[in-house]
Design a protein around this motif. Sequence first.
Motif, PDB file in Angstrom:
ATOM      1  N   LEU A  37      46.011  -5.864   2.883  1.00 31.37           N
ATOM      2  CA  LEU A  37      46.014  -4.851   2.103  1.00 31.37           C
ATOM      3  C   LEU A  37      46.379  -5.495   0.231  1.00 31.37           C
ATOM      4  CD1 LEU A  37      46.406  -1.295   3.045  1.00 31.37           C
ATOM      5  CD2 LEU A  37      44.987  -2.706   2.377  1.00 31.37           C
ATOM      6  N   LYS A  38      47.377  -6.080   0.717  1.00 27.60           N
ATOM      7  CA  LYS A  38      48.268  -6.534  -0.446  1.00 27.60           C
ATOM      8  C   LYS A  38      47.401  -7.847  -1.080  1.00 27.60           C
ATOM      9  CE  LYS A  38      52.675  -8.794  -1.907  1.00 27.60           C
ATOM     10  NZ  LYS A  38      53.808  -9.573  -0.567  1.00 27.60           N
ATOM     11  N   GLN A  39      47.240  -8.539  -0.405  1.00 26.83           N
ATOM     12  CA  GLN A  39      46.209 -10.033  -1.097  1.00 26.83           C
ATOM     13  C   GLN A  39      44.810  -9.358  -1.147  1.00 26.83           C
ATOM     14  OE1 GLN A  39      45.864 -11.990   3.385  1.00 26.83           O
ATOM     15  NE2 GLN A  39      47.581 -13.167   2.767  1.00 26.83           N
ATOM     16  N   ASN A  40      43.767  -8.152  -0.684  1.00 34.18           N
ATOM     17  CA  ASN A  40      43.095  -7.483  -1.969  1.00 34.18           C
ATOM     18  C   ASN A  40      42.907  -7.381  -2.690  1.00 34.18           C
ATOM     19  OD1 ASN A  40      41.628  -8.573   0.404  1.00 34.18           O
ATOM     20  ND2 ASN A  40      41.438  -6.800   1.451  1.00 34.18           N
ATOM     21  N   ILE A  41      44.372  -6.602  -2.908  1.00 35.90           N
ATOM     22  CA  ILE A  41      44.629  -5.449  -4.380  1.00 35.90           C
ATOM     23  C   ILE A  41      44.961  -6.834  -5.137  1.00 35.90           C
ATOM     24  CG2 ILE A  41      46.420  -4.835  -5.323  1.00 35.90           C
ATOM     25  CD1 ILE A  41      46.768  -3.061  -3.034  1.00 35.90           C
ATOM     26  N   GLU A  42      46.199  -7.994  -5.380  1.00 34.52           N
ATOM     27  CA  GLU A  42      46.059  -9.607  -5.913  1.00 34.52           C
ATOM     28  C   GLU A  42      44.639  -9.357  -6.449  1.00 34.52           C
ATOM     29  OE1 GLU A  42      49.454 -11.154  -3.922  1.00 34.52           O
ATOM     30  OE2 GLU A  42      50.351 -10.072  -4.010  1.00 34.52           O
ATOM     31  N   ALA A  43      44.177 -10.194  -5.145  1.00 34.27           N
ATOM     32  CA  ALA A  43      42.797 -10.825  -5.422  1.00 34.27           C
ATOM     33  C   ALA A  43      41.503  -9.708  -6.198  1.00 34.27           C
ATOM     34  CB  ALA A  43      41.812 -10.922  -4.080  1.00 34.27           C
ATOM     35  N   ARG A  44      41.236  -8.466  -6.320  1.00 34.04           N
ATOM     36  CA  ARG A  44      40.817  -7.945  -7.223  1.00 34.04           C
ATOM     37  C   ARG A  44      41.582  -7.533  -8.704  1.00 34.04           C
ATOM     38  NH1 ARG A  44      40.700  -1.598  -5.542  1.00 34.04           N
ATOM     39  NH2 ARG A  44      39.448  -2.826  -4.046  1.00 34.04           N
ATOM     40  N   LYS A  45      43.287  -7.867  -9.065  1.00 39.88           N
ATOM     41  CA  LYS A  45      43.390  -7.984  -9.590  1.00 39.88           C
ATOM     42  C   LYS A  45      43.108  -8.915 -11.061  1.00 39.88           C
ATOM     43  CE  LYS A  45      47.224  -5.026  -9.576  1.00 39.88           C
ATOM     44  NZ  LYS A  45      49.351  -4.674  -9.776  1.00 39.88           N
ATOM     45  N   ALA A  46      43.346 -10.050  -9.630  1.00 38.34           N
ATOM     46  CA  ALA A  46      42.650 -11.463 -10.690  1.00 38.34           C
ATOM     47  C   ALA A  46      41.165 -11.803 -11.455  1.00 38.34           C
ATOM     48  CB  ALA A  46      43.217 -12.550  -9.164  1.00 38.34           C
ATOM     49  N   LEU A  47      40.538 -10.863 -10.604  1.00 36.41           N
ATOM     50  CA  LEU A  47      39.317 -10.762 -10.589  1.00 36.41           C
ATOM     51  C   LEU A  47      38.822  -9.765 -12.072  1.00 36.41           C
ATOM     52  CD1 LEU A  47      36.931 -10.715  -6.930  1.00 36.41           C
ATOM     53  CD2 LEU A  47      36.980 -11.986  -8.746  1.00 36.41           C
ATOM     54  N   GLU A  48      39.471  -8.998 -11.942  1.00 36.43           N
ATOM     55  CA  GLU A  48      39.548  -7.959 -12.913  1.00 36.43           C
ATOM     56  C   GLU A  48      39.702  -8.728 -14.506  1.00 36.43           C
ATOM     57  OE1 GLU A  48      39.815  -3.880 -10.879  1.00 36.43           O
ATOM     58  OE2 GLU A  48      41.455  -4.153 -12.348  1.00 36.43           O
ATOM     59  N   THR A  49      41.407  -9.809 -14.010  1.00 35.54           N
ATOM     60  CA  THR A  49      42.139 -10.184 -15.116  1.00 35.54           C
ATOM     61  C   THR A  49      40.915 -11.525 -16.445  1.00 35.54           C
ATOM     62  OG1 THR A  49      43.789  -9.781 -14.302  1.00 35.54           O
ATOM     63  CG2 THR A  49      43.978 -11.403 -16.219  1.00 35.54           C
ATOM     64  N   ALA A  50      39.809 -11.584 -14.806  1.00 35.36           N
ATOM     65  CA  ALA A  50      39.472 -13.162 -15.218  1.00 35.36           C
ATOM     66  C   ALA A  50      38.014 -12.110 -16.113  1.00 35.36           C
ATOM     67  CB  ALA A  50      38.985 -13.839 -14.054  1.00 35.36           C
ATOM     68  N   ALA A  51      37.639 -11.688 -15.700  1.00 31.27           N
ATOM     69  CA  ALA A  51      37.031 -10.620 -15.915  1.00 31.27           C
ATOM     70  C   ALA A  51      36.590 -10.175 -17.041  1.00 31.27           C
ATOM     71  CB  ALA A  51      36.005  -9.080 -15.058  1.00 31.27           C
ATOM     72  N   VAL A  52      38.268  -9.600 -17.967  1.00 31.77           N
ATOM     73  CA  VAL A  52      38.237  -9.413 -19.227  1.00 31.77           C
ATOM     74  C   VAL A  52      38.433 -10.394 -19.755  1.00 31.77           C
ATOM     75  CG1 VAL A  52      40.660  -8.539 -20.768  1.00 31.77           C
ATOM     76  CG2 VAL A  52      39.073  -7.035 -18.577  1.00 31.77           C
ATOM     77  N   ALA A  53      38.876 -11.724 -19.366  1.00 36.56           N
ATOM     78  CA  ALA A  53      38.755 -13.410 -19.937  1.00 36.56           C
ATOM     79  C   ALA A  53      37.864 -13.122 -21.036  1.00 36.56           C
ATOM     80  CB  ALA A  53      39.747 -13.587 -19.534  1.00 36.56           C
ATOM     81  N   GLU A  54      36.846 -13.174 -20.046  1.00 38.03           N
ATOM     82  CA  GLU A  54      35.090 -14.065 -20.530  1.00 38.03           C
ATOM     83  C   GLU A  54      34.618 -12.370 -21.421  1.00 38.03           C
ATOM     84  OE1 GLU A  54      33.290 -14.377 -17.034  1.00 38.03           O
ATOM     85  OE2 GLU A  54      35.320 -16.023 -16.247  1.00 38.03           O
ATOM     86  N   ALA A  55      34.667 -11.801 -21.695  1.00 42.77           N
ATOM     87  CA  ALA A  55      34.143 -10.455 -21.859  1.00 42.77           C
ATOM     88  C   ALA A  55      33.956 -10.737 -23.401  1.00 42.77           C
ATOM     89  CB  ALA A  55      35.118  -8.862 -22.013  1.00 42.77           C
ATOM     90  N   PRO A  56      34.559 -10.975 -24.356  1.00 41.74           N
ATOM     91  CA  PRO A  56      34.260 -11.417 -25.286  1.00 41.74           C
ATOM     92  C   PRO A  56      33.222 -12.748 -26.096  1.00 41.74           C
ATOM     93  CG  PRO A  56      36.788 -11.565 -25.225  1.00 41.74           C
ATOM     94  CD  PRO A  56      36.101 -11.504 -23.771  1.00 41.74           C
ATOM     95  N   ALA A  57      33.714 -13.398 -24.612  1.00 39.11           N
ATOM     96  CA  ALA A  57      32.074 -14.518 -25.058  1.00 39.11           C
ATOM     97  C   ALA A  57      31.130 -14.264 -25.053  1.00 39.11           C
ATOM     98  CB  ALA A  57      33.124 -15.779 -24.361  1.00 39.11           C
ATOM     99  N   ALA A  58      30.598 -12.923 -24.258  1.00 40.02           N
ATOM    100  CA  ALA A  58      29.327 -12.838 -23.800  1.00 40.02           C
ATOM    101  C   ALA A  58      29.343 -11.678 -24.548  1.00 40.02           C
ATOM    102  CB  ALA A  58      30.091 -11.756 -21.930  1.00 40.02           C
ATOM    103  N   LEU A  59      29.916 -11.141 -25.217  1.00 38.53           N
ATOM    104  CA  LEU A  59      29.304 -10.124 -26.207  1.00 38.53           C
ATOM    105  C   LEU A  59      28.510 -10.321 -27.017  1.00 38.53           C
ATOM    106  CD1 LEU A  59      32.689  -7.702 -26.954  1.00 38.53           C
ATOM    107  CD2 LEU A  59      31.099  -7.362 -26.221  1.00 38.53           C
ATOM    108  N   PRO A  60      28.356 -11.231 -28.467  1.00 40.92           N
ATOM    109  CA  PRO A  60      27.013 -11.915 -29.311  1.00 40.92           C
ATOM    110  C   PRO A  60      26.136 -11.699 -27.957  1.00 40.92           C
ATOM    111  CG  PRO A  60      28.996 -13.319 -28.999  1.00 40.92           C
ATOM    112  CD  PRO A  60      29.695 -12.311 -27.822  1.00 40.92           C
TER     113      PRO A  60
END
Lengths: 64, 330
Positions: A37-60
């Motif tokens: 469970l701990k590993q999966n929560i950490e993996a999900r957080k990492a995915l969400e962080t990566a998605a947020v970091a990519e979001a501004p570049a995708a906006l234009p």
Amino acid sequence: MRLTDEELTARKRRNLWIALGLVAFIVLVFLTTFLRLKQNIEARKALETAAVAEAPAALPMDRS
Amino acid sequence: MSDARPKLSTAQPGDYFQLLKPRVMSLVIFTAVTGLLVAPGSINPLVAAIAVLCIAVGAGAAGALNMGLEGETDALMKRTRGRPVAAGRVNKNDALAFGVILSLFSVMLLGMNTNWVAAGLLGLTIVYYAGFYTLMLKRRTPQNIVIGGAAGAFPPVIGWAAVTGDAPWQAWLLFLIIFLWTPPHSWALALYSAGDYARAGIPMMPVVKGARSTRLQILIYSLVLVPVAIVPGLTDLGGPLYLGVSVVGGLLFLLLAFRLWRSRAGDQPEADRVHGGPTVGREAALYDVRIDAKPARNLFAYSILYLMLLFLALLVENLPASPLVCPSCA
């Protein structure tokens, strides 16, 4: 059927070790579940962080 | 008048522990830990510890199944007649049930804990050893331990797969070392236990092909094993320490194999010098041999040390960079 003292003692010891084995197995399953469970929560957080970091570049691209 | 009452087992927990073949298990743990630490990637230390426990219990379960299936044969051999089933301390069906339950628990837990590739490999190892080797190969061909030796070679691959979820060629290189090591190791023992194997009807190489052919085959396998064991030292797996250990250790292995080839070990089957004696069924029976069989005994004993040193060198060289010791190094 009457059991001899030797048979009773041996059976008692075996039963004790079976009980200890089962308790150990339950603890291991609990630990495994907790760690997964701990590993999966950490993996999900990492995915969400990566998605947020990519979001501004995708906006234009989205606006065009 | 005899007591017709069905007898309840008086087996002690220690007898069940003996079913797990603790000596074999220690080598399995050692090689599995090496595979786990050498593999690239990261693994939680607790996950790693549970994985090693599962591999050890799985290997032990295979041993229990083997003893359950081989009880009658074991009773005919000096080296094995002290085992719990052979000696009548544990019922055959109890040993088999014990083995099946531990197999299921260990494979299931390893799958949940790490991944199903590692669990599948552990399951395959158990089936291979208990089903394929014990039931089919052992009594049918003198190549039994050559093919069956694969079962003992799986643990480092399982350890590796527990970390990465796959089994690349580096993991199979570790497999190959143990696979090639098994014939000279087992046949060296068989050379001075041939009488035992013949009595039990097991077609070991010295029983079927004779001592001279076996000594030659031991030398040939040693000549193949030693260069293969050096290969990890030339790859990313091992460094200078491993290279040194594998070269020096390998040369000594070849020397002992050569001495064995030149000797007359196994030419005269061992007499029952310890028949019913104090060493029966005990570890001492492995090393207490007649003078002409000493080259075989020496190679057998050294082969264990050689494999231990190879894997220890890998372990020492990879430990500082292991995610278990240095999480940021992974």
